[in-house]
Design an enzyme around this catalytic site. Sequence first.
Site: not given
Ligand code: NVA
Ligand code: CP
Length: 330
Positions: A108, A135, A138, A231, A272, A317
């Site tokens: 990540r 992502h 997800q 989101d 998400c 997930r």
């Molecule tokens: N768009 C959000 C998704 C989190 C799962 C982010 O990148 O923070």
């Molecule tokens: N939806 C998601 O990716 O959550 P986290 O940021 O908690 O991993």
Amino acid sequence: MGINLSGRSFLKLLDFTPEEMRYLLDLSADFKRMKRCGTPHRYLEGKNIVLLFEKTSTRTRCAFEVAGMDLGMGVTYLDPGSSQMGKKESISDTAKVLGRMYDGIEFRGFSQEHVEELAKSSGVPVWNGLTDSFHPTQILADLLTIEEKFGGLKGVRFTFMGDARNNMGNSLMVGCAKMGLHFTACAPAELFPDEKLVEECRRIAKKTGGSIRLTDDVAVGAGGADVIYTDVWVSLGEPDDVWEQRISLLKRYQVNRKVMNFAAPGALFMHCLPSFHDLNTTIGQSISERFGIDEMEVTDEVFNSKASVVFDEAENRMHTIKAVMYATLK
Ligand code: NVA
Ligand code: CP
């Protein structure tokens, strides 16, 4: 012909055919049944995986850890500050080291190029746990959730409201195109997804029976939708000073009761997570003090309504990530 994903990386959905995605979704449902029935499935005993996080996480980290342990694997977690990667060691050297020790790597981080580089240099499957661009794990969980609720995916009218050019907007558009859903990005034009990606998704959707539509009109975008998805307005890693502009662009696109009333009867609300729907977070509180808004991308009422399936998505997930790891490592 059977589907064989063994040895493949999972970096973005554009790399996978609809048949391969169908296989992963079916496998996820199988793993979910096994978990629910208490049927052991330690199919990958003796293997080890490493989880590399440049950004914080709850769901993704826990899903990879539990799924890895359920499959019988050893799991190492490296948090945002505790590896040499990027600071003292290049991505490519890190990949070569980790590839000598581990059977698979989750990443990540910020850049999609970095996760692609890890996959190229490590020699083992790499799974994208979120980058600024995509992502993909997800989206598998979201598709599984929609399928569980509606019994299928083809023809489902899916509307994403908010920052449609972020990782979630991009990946949902690709996932919907691949699986034959009708995708609408409902956002101010400044936040529409990249034109090239839209064109690519339109080409894919033509073959699968889906469609792609962009609109800045809330009534049009939400009208008749089976799923309303949103989101956060500011994503992980974005600077604090974008809040003001993002709030002014996106406050019209908040998912509230009025928006859900435009949608089809029985429509689902999806997110998400994490979500800013109340003041029970430090960021939520600070935004409220600075800008006078107590709920952001979704109201507390919709978040907690019967239409909301956000915690089903969160559970899924784990089942979908398990399927991805099993399919690529077996
Ligand atoms: N768009 C959000 C998704 C989190 C799962 C982010 O990148 O923070
Ligand atoms: N939806 C998601 O990716 O959550 P986290 O940021 O908690 O991993």
